[in-house]
Design a protein around this motif. Structure first.
Motif, PDB file in Angstrom:
ATOM      1  N   PRO A 210      32.720   6.633  36.888  1.00  0.00           N
ATOM      2  CA  PRO A 210      32.677   5.584  35.858  1.00  0.00           C
ATOM      3  C   PRO A 210      31.973   6.115  34.607  1.00  0.00           C
ATOM      4  N   ALA A 211      32.752   6.670  33.706  1.00  0.00           N
ATOM      5  CA  ALA A 211      32.191   7.434  32.584  1.00  0.00           C
ATOM      6  C   ALA A 211      31.879   6.530  31.393  1.00  0.00           C
ATOM      7  N   ASP A 212      30.801   5.746  31.512  1.00  0.00           N
ATOM      8  CA  ASP A 212      30.374   4.933  30.378  1.00  0.00           C
ATOM      9  C   ASP A 212      29.654   5.818  29.359  1.00  0.00           C
ATOM     10  N   VAL A 213      29.184   5.221  28.276  1.00  0.00           N
ATOM     11  CA  VAL A 213      28.580   6.025  27.206  1.00  0.00           C
ATOM     12  C   VAL A 213      27.343   6.772  27.692  1.00  0.00           C
ATOM     13  N   HIS A 214      26.595   6.180  28.622  1.00  0.00           N
ATOM     14  CA  HIS A 214      25.385   6.822  29.131  1.00  0.00           C
ATOM     15  C   HIS A 214      25.736   8.063  29.958  1.00  0.00           C
ATOM     16  N   ILE A 215      26.714   7.926  30.824  1.00  0.00           N
ATOM     17  CA  ILE A 215      27.125   9.054  31.660  1.00  0.00           C
ATOM     18  C   ILE A 215      27.729  10.163  30.808  1.00  0.00           C
ATOM     19  N   GLN A 216      28.537   9.808  29.830  1.00  0.00           N
ATOM     20  CA  GLN A 216      29.143  10.820  28.964  1.00  0.00           C
ATOM     21  C   GLN A 216      28.060  11.619  28.223  1.00  0.00           C
ATOM     22  N   LYS A 217      27.046  10.929  27.764  1.00  0.00           N
ATOM     23  CA  LYS A 217      25.941  11.581  27.049  1.00  0.00           C
ATOM     24  C   LYS A 217      25.147  12.491  27.983  1.00  0.00           C
ATOM     25  N   LYS A 228      33.086  15.776  24.699  1.00  0.00           N
ATOM     26  CA  LYS A 228      32.360  14.723  23.998  1.00  0.00           C
ATOM     27  C   LYS A 228      33.082  13.379  24.055  1.00  0.00           C
ATOM     28  N   SER A 229      34.395  13.414  24.181  1.00  0.00           N
ATOM     29  CA  SER A 229      35.177  12.196  24.260  1.00  0.00           C
ATOM     30  C   SER A 229      35.976  12.220  25.554  1.00  0.00           C
ATOM     31  N   PHE A 230      35.524  11.449  26.529  1.00  0.00           N
ATOM     32  CA  PHE A 230      36.085  11.514  27.877  1.00  0.00           C
ATOM     33  C   PHE A 230      37.447  10.843  27.979  1.00  0.00           C
ATOM     34  N   ARG A 231      38.300  11.466  28.795  1.00  0.00           N
ATOM     35  CA  ARG A 231      39.555  10.860  29.220  1.00  0.00           C
ATOM     36  C   ARG A 231      39.535  10.788  30.749  1.00  0.00           C
ATOM     37  N   PRO A 247      29.242  16.016  48.800  1.00  0.00           N
ATOM     38  CA  PRO A 247      30.677  16.061  49.098  1.00  0.00           C
ATOM     39  C   PRO A 247      31.304  14.727  49.484  1.00  0.00           C
ATOM     40  N   GLU A 248      30.638  13.941  50.298  1.00  0.00           N
ATOM     41  CA  GLU A 248      31.221  12.683  50.766  1.00  0.00           C
ATOM     42  C   GLU A 248      30.973  11.520  49.815  1.00  0.00           C
ATOM     43  N   ASP A 249      29.953  11.657  48.986  1.00  0.00           N
ATOM     44  CA  ASP A 249      29.526  10.513  48.162  1.00  0.00           C
ATOM     45  C   ASP A 249      29.111  10.983  46.770  1.00  0.00           C
ATOM     46  N   PRO A 250      30.052  11.504  45.980  1.00  0.00           N
ATOM     47  CA  PRO A 250      29.696  12.082  44.681  1.00  0.00           C
ATOM     48  C   PRO A 250      29.197  11.072  43.655  1.00  0.00           C
ATOM     49  N   LEU A 251      29.448   9.781  43.879  1.00  0.00           N
ATOM     50  CA  LEU A 251      28.997   8.767  42.926  1.00  0.00           C
ATOM     51  C   LEU A 251      27.623   8.198  43.290  1.00  0.00           C
ATOM     52  N   GLU A 252      26.931   8.827  44.218  1.00  0.00           N
ATOM     53  CA  GLU A 252      25.663   8.249  44.685  1.00  0.00           C
ATOM     54  C   GLU A 252      24.588   8.205  43.605  1.00  0.00           C
ATOM     55  N   TYR A 253      24.704   9.043  42.570  1.00  0.00           N
ATOM     56  CA  TYR A 253      23.682   9.053  41.522  1.00  0.00           C
ATOM     57  C   TYR A 253      24.083   8.254  40.284  1.00  0.00           C
ATOM     58  N   ASP A 254      25.275   7.664  40.286  1.00  0.00           N
ATOM     59  CA  ASP A 254      25.778   7.002  39.088  1.00  0.00           C
ATOM     60  C   ASP A 254      24.856   5.886  38.618  1.00  0.00           C
ATOM     61  N   PHE A 255      24.502   4.973  39.512  1.00  0.00           N
ATOM     62  CA  PHE A 255      23.625   3.862  39.135  1.00  0.00           C
ATOM     63  C   PHE A 255      22.308   4.370  38.576  1.00  0.00           C
ATOM     64  N   HIS A 256      21.736   5.370  39.221  1.00  0.00           N
ATOM     65  CA  HIS A 256      20.421   5.873  38.825  1.00  0.00           C
ATOM     66  C   HIS A 256      20.493   6.617  37.484  1.00  0.00           C
ATOM     67  N   LEU A 257      21.557   7.371  37.284  1.00  0.00           N
ATOM     68  CA  LEU A 257      21.724   8.085  36.015  1.00  0.00           C
ATOM     69  C   LEU A 257      21.870   7.125  34.838  1.00  0.00           C
ATOM     70  N   THR A 258      22.608   6.058  35.028  1.00  0.00           N
ATOM     71  CA  THR A 258      22.791   5.134  33.910  1.00  0.00           C
ATOM     72  C   THR A 258      21.494   4.426  33.535  1.00  0.00           C
ATOM     73  N   ARG A 259      20.529   4.364  34.467  1.00  0.00           N
ATOM     74  CA  ARG A 259      19.229   3.775  34.109  1.00  0.00           C
ATOM     75  C   ARG A 259      18.502   4.634  33.073  1.00  0.00           C
ATOM     76  N   VAL A 260      18.807   5.936  33.047  1.00  0.00           N
ATOM     77  CA  VAL A 260      18.174   6.818  32.049  1.00  0.00           C
ATOM     78  C   VAL A 260      18.571   6.374  30.647  1.00  0.00           C
ATOM     79  N   GLY A 261      19.805   5.907  30.496  1.00  0.00           N
ATOM     80  CA  GLY A 261      20.237   5.391  29.204  1.00  0.00           C
ATOM     81  C   GLY A 261      19.794   3.956  28.981  1.00  0.00           C
TER      82      GLY A 261
END
Length: 297
Positions: A210-217, A228-231, A247-261
């Motif tokens: 889920p490549a929102d602006v925070h993850i893209q940055k 710089k501009s995700f597709r 390997p089994e759960d690559p999105l496990e850090y998504d929620f935590h990473l977006t908190r940085v933004g």
């Protein structure tokens, strides 16, 4: 791609420890489906909460409150059975940025029809799957958009979606990262905090990030990508990178990473007030090496 993957994973685990707690959920639209226990309520509220997840957090949450409050303790039942709260919403729906009151009315009637067509259990998962119940990311998301568009047009009694409805569902053939649909999938597929694990035919390592602006940055400043501009293909590549860490759960850090933004207000460039205390500072390309944390207060 980041060369020192293990250093990044170590920093991500530290970040995960900080934000792996329920009181942090209030900073994210996922707080709304957390209010419910019934799986149909969770799925419907997650549908609303993810597809309206654009704009700032306060605006998103204010709109969702106005949408969900009339639907009471069981939004799925209230909508499906045409209850008083649902009728109230149809008479005077809220509006949100690009979606007019009429757009919201059409979305509500569309959800009602989907509920009636799926009398019990899971509602939307089948729209992501092919005839053999397989999930292939780009085609699956397009299939979901196609089904949703078809129903919105039917409820609009029109051959063309309004701008607000088109924005809501996205364009099927667009190469955008389709982050709101990917976010909905993350919530529905992952079984670990903070997600719900309602969909059983899709695996977490199949979902585009889920490549929102925070993850893209963050993907740039962490050296994961130079894009710089995700597709959509870049979102898939991001998942493929995180598969090397989990390997089994690559999105496990998504929620935590977006908190940085969202919480730490990362700007994607060095900031003396923010960066020294960031838990990703040791693996971030914009933070000078060896910088010490600043004392708080």
């Amino acid at each position: 791609m980041q060369s020192n993957a293990q250093s990044l994973k170590k920093s991500l685990e530290t970040l995960k420890t900080t934000y792996h707690q329920e009181n942090i959920l209030k900073t994210d639209p996922i707080i709304f489906p957390y209010r419910y226990k019934n799986i149909r309520d969770i799925e419907i509220v997650a549908f609303f909460s993810s597809l309206f997840a654009y704009g700032n957090v306060r605006s998103i949450q204010s709109f969702l409150e106005s949408l969900l409050e009339p639907l009471g303790d069981s939004p799925s039942e209230e909508i499906e059975k045409n209850g008083k709260g649902f009728k109230y919403l149809l008479d005077d729906p809220p509006y949100y940025r690009f979606q007019t009151k009429n757009d919201i009315k059409i979305i509500l009637r569309t959800v009602q029809d989907f509920l009636k067509l799926s009398s019990n259990g899971i509602i939307f998962e089948k729209f992501f799957l092919d005839s053999e119940s397989r999930f292939t990311p780009i085609e699956a998301i397009q299939r979901f958009q196609e089904q949703l568009t078809k129903k919105l047009l039917e409820m609009s009694d029109s051959t063309k979606l309004s701008y607000g409805l088109q924005f809501f569902v996205g364009k099927k053939d667009s190469r955008s990262p389709k982050k709101r649909i990917c976010l909905f999938l993350r919530w529905m597929v992952r079984t670990k905090f903070p997600d719900f694990g309602l969909y059983k035919n899709i695996k977490p390592n199949q979902i585009p990030y889920p490549a929102d602006v925070h993850i893209q940055k963050l993907a740039q400043v962490l050296g994961i990508t130079k894009v710089k501009s995700f597709r959509i293909h870049d979102a898939i590549a991001l998942t493929e990178f995180f598969i090397t860490l989990s390997p089994e759960d690559p999105l496990e850090y998504d929620f935590h990473l977006t908190r940085v933004g969202i919480i730490e207000k990362c700007k994607g460039r060095f900031d003396l007030e923010i960066c020294p205390n960031c838990q990703l500072r040791e693996v971030c390309l914009v933070v000078p090496r060896g910088i010490e944390p600043r004392l708080q207060g």
